[in-house]
Structures are given as C-alpha cells and as structure tokens.
Design a protein around this motif. Structure first.
Motif, PDB file in Angstrom:
ATOM      1  N   ASP A 233       1.984  -2.404  -5.649  1.00 20.24           N
ATOM      2  CA  ASP A 233       1.189  -1.588  -4.990  1.00 20.24           C
ATOM      3  C   ASP A 233       0.014  -2.436  -4.409  1.00 20.24           C
ATOM      4  O   ASP A 233      -0.454  -3.681  -5.051  1.00 20.24           O
ATOM      5  CB  ASP A 233       0.461  -0.801  -6.382  1.00 20.24           C
ATOM      6  N   TRP A 234      -0.612  -1.870  -3.381  1.00 23.68           N
ATOM      7  CA  TRP A 234      -1.651  -2.487  -2.774  1.00 23.68           C
ATOM      8  C   TRP A 234      -3.049  -2.632  -3.719  1.00 23.68           C
ATOM      9  O   TRP A 234      -3.209  -1.512  -4.422  1.00 23.68           O
ATOM     10  CB  TRP A 234      -1.809  -2.008  -1.259  1.00 23.68           C
ATOM     11  N   HIS A 235      -3.743  -3.789  -3.702  1.00 18.58           N
ATOM     12  CA  HIS A 235      -4.835  -3.938  -4.553  1.00 18.58           C
ATOM     13  C   HIS A 235      -5.806  -2.618  -4.565  1.00 18.58           C
ATOM     14  O   HIS A 235      -6.493  -2.234  -5.592  1.00 18.58           O
ATOM     15  CB  HIS A 235      -5.305  -4.935  -4.563  1.00 18.58           C
ATOM     16  N   GLY A 236      -6.035  -2.243  -3.292  1.00 16.74           N
ATOM     17  CA  GLY A 236      -7.052  -1.027  -2.866  1.00 16.74           C
ATOM     18  C   GLY A 236      -8.491  -1.736  -3.086  1.00 16.74           C
ATOM     19  O   GLY A 236      -9.588  -0.903  -2.942  1.00 16.74           O
ATOM     20  N   ASP A 237      -8.797  -2.888  -3.497  1.00 15.41           N
ATOM     21  CA  ASP A 237     -10.056  -3.487  -3.591  1.00 15.41           C
ATOM     22  C   ASP A 237     -10.885  -3.615  -2.452  1.00 15.41           C
ATOM     23  O   ASP A 237     -10.485  -4.282  -1.568  1.00 15.41           O
ATOM     24  CB  ASP A 237     -10.015  -4.889  -4.376  1.00 15.41           C
ATOM     25  N   VAL A 280       2.158  -6.075   6.343  1.00 12.15           N
ATOM     26  CA  VAL A 280       1.375  -7.406   6.079  1.00 12.15           C
ATOM     27  C   VAL A 280       0.230  -7.637   7.169  1.00 12.15           C
ATOM     28  O   VAL A 280      -0.740  -7.967   6.665  1.00 12.15           O
ATOM     29  CB  VAL A 280       2.311  -8.462   6.155  1.00 12.15           C
ATOM     30  N   LEU A 281       0.284  -6.970   8.136  1.00 14.66           N
ATOM     31  CA  LEU A 281      -0.804  -7.121   9.376  1.00 14.66           C
ATOM     32  C   LEU A 281      -1.730  -6.332   8.835  1.00 14.66           C
ATOM     33  O   LEU A 281      -3.097  -6.685   8.932  1.00 14.66           O
ATOM     34  CB  LEU A 281      -0.370  -6.842  10.636  1.00 14.66           C
ATOM     35  N   HIS A 282      -1.757  -5.206   8.557  1.00 17.03           N
ATOM     36  CA  HIS A 282      -2.530  -4.279   7.783  1.00 17.03           C
ATOM     37  C   HIS A 282      -3.339  -5.004   6.836  1.00 17.03           C
ATOM     38  O   HIS A 282      -4.726  -4.766   6.667  1.00 17.03           O
ATOM     39  CB  HIS A 282      -2.098  -2.870   7.561  1.00 17.03           C
ATOM     40  N   LEU A 486       0.781  -1.188   1.450  1.00 16.66           N
ATOM     41  CA  LEU A 486      -0.585  -0.623   1.904  1.00 16.66           C
ATOM     42  C   LEU A 486      -0.008   0.481   2.675  1.00 16.66           C
ATOM     43  O   LEU A 486       0.866   0.413   3.760  1.00 16.66           O
ATOM     44  CB  LEU A 486      -1.321  -1.635   2.828  1.00 16.66           C
ATOM     45  N   LYS A 487      -0.484   1.718   2.385  1.00 16.76           N
ATOM     46  CA  LYS A 487      -0.285   2.737   3.276  1.00 16.76           C
ATOM     47  C   LYS A 487      -1.161   3.392   3.857  1.00 16.76           C
ATOM     48  O   LYS A 487      -2.402   2.711   3.787  1.00 16.76           O
ATOM     49  CB  LYS A 487       0.262   3.745   2.094  1.00 16.76           C
ATOM     50  N   HIS A 488      -0.792   4.204   4.995  1.00 16.09           N
ATOM     51  CA  HIS A 488      -2.057   4.580   6.008  1.00 16.09           C
ATOM     52  C   HIS A 488      -3.194   5.447   5.423  1.00 16.09           C
ATOM     53  O   HIS A 488      -4.188   5.102   5.930  1.00 16.09           O
ATOM     54  CB  HIS A 488      -1.460   5.490   7.290  1.00 16.09           C
TER      55      HIS A 488
END
Ligand SMILES: Nc1ncnc2c1ncn2[C@@H]1O[C@H](COP(=O)(O)OP(=O)(O)OP(=O)(O)O)[C@@H](O)[C@H]1O
Length: 704
Positions: A233-237, A280-282, A486-488
C-alpha cells in the motif's frame, strides 16, 4: 622501535586426539582399559550392552546438535557399536586372549584409516565452534549449510556469524566474514544467481549481497517466499517532509523500506508500458512536492497525462495554485522552462553564495524560502534521444543535460523517465550522471544491464510483474523492490493538500524567470483547459511558513543577492539611480511583489553594493552589451564584435577567470564553442565588489 618476542609453544599433554593415528591409539587403549576394568569387577555383559546403547544415542544427539552430515554420523555409530560390542563380548568371556586384542587392534586401525574421510566438514565445524557464542543452535544448521554452499559455488570459504529471520517470515539475513586472502564482497555478489539456484529457492526468490559492518564482512539477504508478488500500500502521508531525507517509494523483499535520496541526486527511471513506471513517477512527485523545501516541475510532451491529476483541483478552482509548480505539455514550453531552470540554477550560485559561507556548508542550505526544484521528464526518451535532428528537442536535451551537470549544489535535480534503456533513447552520460537508477519490470536483461551494468544482480527472473523493479542508489548494490501502489484517488487528495502547503520559488528565482515564469500558470490553464480563471494572488508570492517542527532551515530569513537583476550588468540602471529609487523601496516591491521586510533587506544589500561598486573594464561592459539577452555567445561572434582575434579575446577574458564552455552549442545553425553570459556577469560582480583585481592588460583595453 618495536620488538618481537618469540614464545615457545607449550607442550600439550592432554589425551585429546590430534589426528587419525593418535585417535586410533587413544581409542584402542581406552576401550582395552574399559574391558579390563569390566572384567576385574565381573560386570554383567548386559550392562556393557546397555552402556553401548546409551553411547550410541548420545552420539546421534550430539551429531544432530552440531549438524553432522549423515555419513559422518554412520561412521561414528559404527565406532561406538563396534567398541561397545567388543567390551560386552569380553565381559562375557575374557579380554586376556591374543585373539581379542587382535580384533580390537584391527577395529582401531580401520577406524583410524577411515577417520580423514569423515572429517570433510571440519572447516564448517571450526566455524561453528567460533560462532557458537553468537548463533543460537537452532540456526547453526542454516549457517553451516550456507558456508558449504558458498564454498561449493564460489570456492570462497566464508564464516557466517549471524542468521536473522525476517519479521515477515519471507526469508532471513546472514551476516558473515570474508576470508583473509583478499576476497571482496563484489566477488560474492557476482554469484547471487548461482547461489539462489544451488539453494533451490522458489521462482521469484533470490539472494542479495549487501555491505556488512566492515569491508571484510558481508550481509546476505535470502528470500524464501516471494513477497514481490504481494501489493504494497502507498503510505498516504501528506505531512511536510524535508528534501534532505530519503523519499519512500516502496518495500524490499524483507518488507524494509525502499527509499531514494533526492536532495543531491538525479534519477533515471526506465520501464516499458505497463511496468508500473507511471505509478513510481507519481510516487516521486508526491514525495518531492510535499517537502516544505521542495518544488516540482513536469515536462510531459505526450499529452501531459502525468501532471493532469495533480493539476485537477486547481483547474477546477478548488485551489488557488497547482500542486506542481510548472508543467510543460509542448516543446515550446519545455524549451522555455529548461532554459530558465538552467539560468535559475546558475544564478543561485552567485545569489546565495553568502549563505554557504555564513553557514560553513559545502551545499546550498535549502529551506522553505529557498526550495529545491525537481524537474520530472516523462518518457524523456523522445526528448533525450541522441539521434533526433529536431533543433528544439536538441536544445531541450542540452538544457536538461546541463541541469544534470550543474544543478546539484543549487538543489535543481532531474528525474528522467524513459520507456527503454537503450543508447538511442538515453545517452550513457545521462545514465552516469543520474546516480539513482530505477529499472521497472522488464524481461530484457540487456536493458537492465545498460542501466545497472552486467553481473550486478539485476536478473529479470526475480521480478514479479508490474510494480516490481530493481534500483540502485550511490554506494549500494542493486536491489529488487515493490513500489507502493499509489492510485489516482490518492492523488486527488494529495494535490489539494500540497497545492495549499507547498512553498513558492525564491525571489531570485522569480526574478530570473521574469515574465515567462510569472505567466506560466495562464499558459498551463490554457493548455489543460477547464475550470474558471484564477489569477495567482500576490500574497502567494510570500515566503511560506515551514511546518510546525521543520528541520533546521538557516536560509529562511536570507534575501537574494543583487544579481537577481535581469538583463546583465550592461543593462542595469546607473548605480546612483538605483540607490535613489531604492530609498523609496519601489524598485523591488514593484518588480518582484516581495514582502515588505524582504524589500528592506534587498534595499540594504543594494545600497551596500552601490557603495562598494568599482568601475567595470570596457571589455566586460562591451562583451555584456554584445551578448545582450542571450545566454551564450560563440567565441568567434564575440571576438568579431569586439574586433579581436579569438586568441586575444581568450587571453583577456581568461585573465578575468572567464573561459569558454567545455562543449560546443548551437547558435544560428552552427555548433561551436563560446562563452556563457553568467560567467561574464560573475566576473563583473566580483570586480564591483572588489574581489577581483582587473589585470593591466584588461584595464588598458582598447589600446587605441
Ligand atoms: N506498485 C504497484 N503495485 C501493484 N500493481 C501495480 C503497481 N504499479 C502498477 N501496477 C499495475 O500495473 C498497471 C500499469 O501501471 P502504470 O500505469 O504505472 O504502468 P506504466 O508502465 O506507466 O504503463 P503505461 O505507460 O501503460 O501507463 C496498473 O494499472 C496496475 O494494475
């Protein structure tokens, strides 16, 4: 003077065997003594048999504990059972016959002769003895197996000193010592594939070798369960972070964080369509843009889809400015952007030089008032191609490459992504200068090798589809990782927070960027369309506040140096006029929309500059007039304009420390070497401040 004291080895009177012969003799005498004692006390044979059984069980237990191989165990059992049977037999009869002693002698001889064959694992046993104090017994077996495996595969005799199982239970990490014969860690690292095969690891699992506590040691990560197949999961921080800290992009196979440094490093990211490169770019945009001392710009001439979700809230009127500071979606904008970013990076060297001196730092201290600038070039293969004949693309590539070369100190770094890692799309120079390398899921070993080098451990078989890749940061080995997913939907939320919190460019940068920089938002809105027109409010140009507990940012209150004035020394207003205007504070306030206290600081520096100003030699004034607004000029053109031979011009400017650029550049369709305006301006500034003495030959020019 050093003295060497020779110590004589002490005599060893112990009965412990030192070799096969002494072992056989000791065994013979010991068993004979035991039989004599049993006979003397008239021991019942059943007790002798019971003692033999207990000894056999003890031997099995000991072998299991120390990890003895099966043939060795069988050999030892034969010895115990043979000797025990002989004692039991002589207890039932008598040991005092020549036949009984011949039998015992033959047995001892056979055991002694066979002993060397069953001591093959002795080195591992020695190592076990050494590490017994630090390794729990339950993992000694694993350590011994790996010592043997490494020896079999590489002929390197290592000693494993520690084995640690990962929390994720997906593998373990071995720590070990290299032999003292000069073997290096790289030799071990080159055999990762072979070791993984020899260990029969499942598909997608592998072995990685990394640095140990010192150069004679190593750390080996052994993955037994393929964690790369699981989503991370993306960390979202979204809390403000410091650009000096590494950016989190995902996880390693052992679930430890995969991070990359961005303050001083440029990044090259390669990935085919569908490999997870855009994700990865996002992630890189997220991590760079949420810095309280970081800004981002994006070049995406393939429709601008990378930047779109980051601009969306601004385009829809939800925020007053975009999360990404500047986006170029066509070649003209990319050309202007790269040209200006190079100028800004060069300008920072002079405008903020005093900060490095003041804080005794070798790198420019970045802060909320002086942020870093990360330029992302999406699918830059088209722009960075070394074979393109398009002059605009060539100039954009030249600018990006120049930023790569000169931007590190000033905090201007590049993140270049490309679909392929081949020479036509990304030059070896770009690969070399971009010290953070990321290669996403790809089945072509040659492309990974172009990025990382051959035999560096980037084996495509170890990757597990989109989102997985290899990466390398300076000073480390190539490692596989899984990118955070990381999602839109996450980006939409981040774009609002970042747009509201991010810093603005420093005043010197804004001044260097001039109208082109100031009007970029209008052009971006036109290019991306949608939403209502929102002008950038003046207060947004104020230096932003750092987060509640920012990392130390000593440069926050410092003001840019006078060299922010555009147009070159020759076009600056007369110093007396500047001093008069500055008294009213209107020059800077009007020109740069700065906060009042910043205007005060600028004015103070300016008056100081005027007071300290020294006259410029005519050579420099005229050279700056000739170069005008252009950034560079060919030597031949400048020499012609000043009616000098090229050699004379080089000698005169060389005396002021101004030299031609190392590489030729294009002007008027010709590619020749020449001078950089910024270098002439730096010399002019140094003269005005009295830091550079004008040599007589320059002061006397023109002679006529
Ligand atoms: N970190 C990840 N974890 C899991 N799946 C991922 C990850 N990154 C990407 N994917 C999967 O791969 C697909 C392609 O991802 P992404 O768009 O990032 O790749 P790309 O290389 O940029 O391809 P394209 O250029 O076609 O967009 C995604 O739709 C998703 O299903």
């Amino acid at each position: 003077m050093t003295t060497t004291t020779k110590t004589r080895p002490m005599a060893d009177w112990s009965l412990a065997p030192r070799g096969a012969v002494s072992g056989a003799v000791n065994g013979f005498l010991g068993v004979a003594a035991l039989a004599a004692a049993a006979h003397a006390v008239e021991l019942a044979p059943v007790w002798a048999a019971a003692g033999t059984a207990v000894s056999a069980i003890g031997s099995i237990a000991h072998s299991a504990e120390v990890g003895t191989h099966t043939p060795t165990l069988l050999y030892r059992l034969c010895c115990v059972l043979g000797a025990g049977s002989w004692v039991a037999y002589t207890a039932a009869t008598t040991p005092w016959t020549s036949g009984a002693f011949y039998t015992l002698g033959l047995g001892a001889l056979a055991a002694g002769a066979l002993a060397p064959w069953f001591r093959i694992k002795e080195p591992a046993a020695t190592a076990r003895t050494t590490r017994a104090a630090v390794i729990p017994r339950r993992v000694a077996q694993v350590a011994a197996e790996w010592e043997q495996r490494i020896l079999d595969v590489t002929r390197i005799r290592v000693e494993i000193t520690d084995v640690r199982t990962w929390d994720s239970k997906a593998g373990y990490t071995l720590t070990g010592l290299l032999p003292l014969d000069g073997t290096t860690r790289q030799q071990l690292a080159g055999a990762c594939d072979q070791l993984a095969a020899a260990a029969r690891l499942p598909d997608g699992c592998g072995v990685e070798v990394a640095k140990g506590p010192h150069r004679g040691s190593f750390v080996m990560h052994v993955m037994t369960v393929n964690r790369l197949t699981e989503d991370v999961d993306w960390h979202g921080d979204l809390s403000a972070r410091d650009i000096h800290e590494p950016a989190w992009l995902g996880e390693h196979r052992d679930s430890s964080p995969m991070t990359v440094p961005l303050r001083e490093e440029s990044v090259i990211l390669v990935g085919q369509k569908g490999s997870g490169k855009t994700t990865v770019l996002h992630g890189l945009i997220w991590e760079a843009a949420r810095c309280f001392n970081g800004l981002t710009a994006v070049i995406d001439v393939n429709g601008g889809s990378l930047a779109q979700p980051w601009l969306h809230p601004w385009l829809e009127g939800e925020t007053e400015r975009p999360a990404i500071d500047w986006v170029a979606s066509d070649l003209d904008e990319a050309l202007e952007m790269t040209r200006i970013l190079v100028e800004m990076a060069i300008d920072r060297k002079t405008s903020y030089r005093h900060l490095k001196v003041k804080h005794n730092l070798s790198l420019l201290p970045l802060s909320a008032g002086l942020p870093s600038y990360q330029l992302l070039v999406d699918e830059g293969g088209e722009l960075m191609s070394t074979t393109t004949r398009d002059p605009i693309k060539n100039e954009i590539r030249d600018n990006i490459e120049e930023l790569l070369r000169i931007g590190r100190d000033a905090g201007f770094n590049t993140i270049i992504s490309s679909l392929r890692a081949v020479q036509d799309m990304v030059s070896p120079d770009v690969i070399k200068q971009s010290r953070v390398k990321i290669g996403m899921f790809c089945d072509d070993e040659a492309e990974l090798a172009y990025l990382f080098g051959w035999n560096k451990g980037a084996d495509p078989d170890e990757l597990a589809g989109p989102g997985t890749g290899f990466y390398r940061v300076p000073g480390a080995t190539v490692r596989p990782f899984k990118a955070g997913y990381l999602k839109h939907g996450d980006i939409a939320r981040a774009a609002v927070t970042i747009a509201n919190n991010r810093p603005d460019l420093d005043a010197a940068g804004i001044a260097v960027g001039g109208d082109v920089y100031r009007d970029r938002l209008t052009r971006m809105r036109k290019a991306f369309g949608g939403g209502k027109e929102v002008a950038l409010p003046a207060e947004k140009l104020r230096a932003p506040q750092p987060p509640a507990e920012p990392a130390p940012s000593p440069a926050r209150t410092s003001a840019p140096h006078l060299t922010v004035l555009r147009g070159g020394v020759a076009s600056w207003p007369d110093p007396a006029e500047i001093a008069a205007t500055a008294a009213a504070g209107s020059l800077f306030a009007g020109q740069y929309d700065l906060e009042p206290e910043r205007v005060e600081t600028l004015r103070a520096e300016q008056v100081h500059e005027v007071e300290a100003g020294r006259p410029l030699p005519e050579l420099l004034v005229r050279a700056l007039q000739v170069i005008g607004e252009d950034r560079r000029i060919h030597s031949v053109a400048l020499a012609r304009a000043l009616r000098l031979e090229q050699g004379e011009l080089a000698a005169l400017l060389g005396a002021l420390g101004v030299r031609t650029l190392p590489n030729p550049f294009e002007r008027g369709g010709e590619k020749l070497r020449g001078y950089e305006r910024q270098h002439l301006e730096e010399a002019a500034n140094a003269i005005r401040r009295g830091e550079l003495q004008v040599p007589p030959e320059v002061a006397d020019w023109p002679a006529a």
